[in-house]
Design a protein around this motif. Sequence first.
Motif, short mmCIF file in Angstrom:
data_model
loop_
_atom_site.label_atom_id
_atom_site.label_comp_id
_atom_site.label_asym_id
_atom_site.label_seq_id
_atom_site.Cartn_x
_atom_site.Cartn_y
_atom_site.Cartn_z
N UNK A 268 0.82 -1.21 0.00
CA UNK A 268 0.00 0.00 0.00
C UNK A 268 0.85 1.26 0.00
N UNK A 269 1.90 1.24 0.82
CA UNK A 269 2.76 2.42 0.96
C UNK A 269 3.44 2.73 -0.38
N UNK B 13 2.38 1.85 -3.33
CA UNK B 13 1.37 2.32 -4.27
C UNK B 13 1.00 3.77 -3.97
N UNK B 14 1.12 4.16 -2.70
CA UNK B 14 0.81 5.54 -2.33
C UNK B 14 1.77 6.50 -3.02
N UNK C 2 -1.74 5.97 -5.61
CA UNK C 2 -2.81 4.97 -5.61
C UNK C 2 -2.87 4.30 -4.24
N UNK C 3 -3.67 3.25 -4.13
CA UNK C 3 -3.70 2.49 -2.88
C UNK C 3 -3.37 1.03 -3.17
N UNK C 4 -3.17 0.27 -2.10
CA UNK C 4 -2.83 -1.15 -2.23
C UNK C 4 -3.84 -1.92 -3.05
N UNK D 295 -9.14 11.37 -0.40
CA UNK D 295 -8.59 10.14 0.14
C UNK D 295 -8.63 9.00 -0.87
N UNK D 296 -7.75 8.05 -0.67
CA UNK D 296 -7.80 6.81 -1.45
C UNK D 296 -8.10 5.71 -0.46
N UNK D 297 -9.35 5.34 -0.33
CA UNK D 297 -9.64 4.37 0.73
C UNK D 297 -8.96 3.04 0.47
N UNK D 298 -8.45 2.43 1.53
CA UNK D 298 -7.90 1.09 1.42
C UNK D 298 -8.99 0.14 1.92
N UNK D 299 -9.35 0.26 3.20
CA UNK D 299 -10.48 -0.47 3.79
C UNK D 299 -10.68 -1.86 3.22
N UNK D 300 -9.64 -2.66 3.35
CA UNK D 300 -9.62 -3.95 2.69
C UNK D 300 -9.78 -5.04 3.74
#
Lengths: 80, 622
Positions: free
Chosen positions: B320-321, B323-324, B328-330, B428-433
């Motif tokens: 994720x980091x 991709x940030x 982007x996000x993970x 924000x780019x939610x990850x919430x996975x």
Amino acid sequence: MLYLDTLPKGGHAVIEKVEQRAPLDPIATRLGELGFVPGEAVQVVATGPMGRDPIAVRLGTSRFALRRGEAARVGLRTVS
Amino acid sequence: MSATESPQTPASSLHIALVGNPNCGKTSLFNQLTGSRQKVANYAGVTVERKEGFFTTPNGRAIRVLDLPGAYSLDSTSPDEDVTRDVCLGRHRTEPRPEMLVAVISATNLRLHLRFLLELKQLGLPVVVALSMMDEARRHGLQIDVAGLQADLGIPIVPVISLNRAGVMPLLQALDLPFPAPPVPLPAGLDPHMEVRRLLATYVVDPASGTDRLTDRLDRVFLHPVWGPVILLIVLFVMFQTVFAWAQPLMDGLGNGISLFGEIVLKPLPGGVLHSLLADGVLAGAGTVIVFLPQILILFLWILALEESGYLPRAAFLLDRLMALAGLSGRSFIPLLSSFACAIPGIMAARTIQNPRDRLVTILIAPLMTCSARLPVYTLLIGAFVPHRSVLGIFGLQGLVLFGLYAVAIISGVIAARVMTRGVKSEEHPLLLELPSYRRPNLRSLALGLWQQAVMFLSRVGTIIVTLNVLLWALSSFPLPPAGAPGPAIDYSLAGRIGHLMQWVFAPIGFNWQICVSLIPGLAAREVAVSSLATVYAIGATDDGAADRLLPLLSTQWSMATAFSLLAWYVYAPQCISTLAVMRRETGSIKTVLGAAAYLFGLAYLAAFLTYHITRAITGVP
């Protein structure tokens, strides 16, 4: 108040509230649907490899990966 | 099997839908119910996979079942969840409302899944609950009072174990009963979370608080700040190694089989136009692409296995980091990983990204991830122009160049994403996975998944690729050269003329007209460029030795600058009509596709131009 983004790894706490960052904040809504609601116990089980984002949180029997910005909406009270 | 024992029963066909959270065991149940009687397609207008299957109950009731995309809520946040919501509400444009819902709920994750079930109660449709993973729940020490829960909810609950036919028999029998009445919706104002808590407190005995100790232990290793990334790197390395190493013998075998088939079938035919059409148009075209089937299947086997085991979301967590950095996000990692096999499934996998802009950027950079179709071109050119010697005693120079091409493409993708996400004031780019419990992949599901990929791939070859190859064959065969004309026949054909015209554009980056011609069929499928080069150089590409004979020819006819320029072109150029078509379907915007094609062609031209002139300067060729 303590927030989920600052809860140390391994730390346990109970959710006090989930804050809306904006009216009808979709992330806050989704957090609620995933079970981040007052009264639930949470634990931070891992933090990301670089920097400290994201975090992995255990909530009951589920686990979720969150960025700290998302976690910062979740207000906590610590358990004694 | 009892499913076919009573054919005399009048079969009243019933239309049901499976609905549930992601990771609830819905897909294994669907596979167990329907076996190979499945139809996988896309919903009209969106690239959300539509899975439909058929089966018969013990009493002979014919059932059509729809596997709806996993959702956490009917209050949707992604195109996947839109479909589930619309079908459940009877609002979908093409999909009729199911007569009954089978809500799949995992016994290991009741808190999350019961909440969604309470939402489904509001729909006014008959519901039967399939309670999956009871075996696993028992292992974790959970005891569920199924009868009590069923009475309280007012919904029939049947435990299912999707490993075998016997495990889903209770559900099959329940489907033979008359429909249950639609459940009574929750009273207004009652908080569903409170209701879930009450249900859990009343009906679940949960001595170890239901924790999955194995997942906890594995996560301590796989999500470890140091060991986690190390293991991920090893997994990816082994994955790409096997994709290339294991596939090679299979690819050779397939290639030989195809040329043998060609010899046997085409030998008896007289030479001439028909022979040329079948050999150079159909067989050469289909054959050069079919040999990639093993590579694509092995890559998909990895991706399916990693997905089923629950590791893939962990990889997204770890990256994720990174991709940030690209803005982007993970969540973008999984589609981008798939794109190394082929950008088409990669672009389709982007539908799980909720943030619309993250999804769009992922789709736009997916073609930069080096897909397997570029490999034949890379292999050919590297073989012809990069000397076979070792660097520092351990690395092969050719391997390093190949690795470099992959690396350049990834870095370009990161930069492109960075540029596209810059300036846009995005909150924000939610990850919430969700990180599901680890599970041993089910062989049956893997086999079915691979089978579906193989069918999709082969039907693509059978339709678009063969058609375009026949078209190219026609373009490069007609008009026929005048009798006794010197030089290769293609020089006189339409394709030859087009190639000469294209040279106005491509001469500054060092392409000769033969390359220009081969770029045209390369639009259908990149790898076809190799066989087209062979055709253009009048070698005849019907056997797999074509590439071997092409190699020395190229190394004498092309300058190194031209070869490197073509490599650079191939890193970027969106030379694949199918990718652009999927992008169009996925984003629903022709403007986006044109924009993507423009930026990728622009990058390709620029990179090839720089490579050409820099290489010329270094090698001292004027």
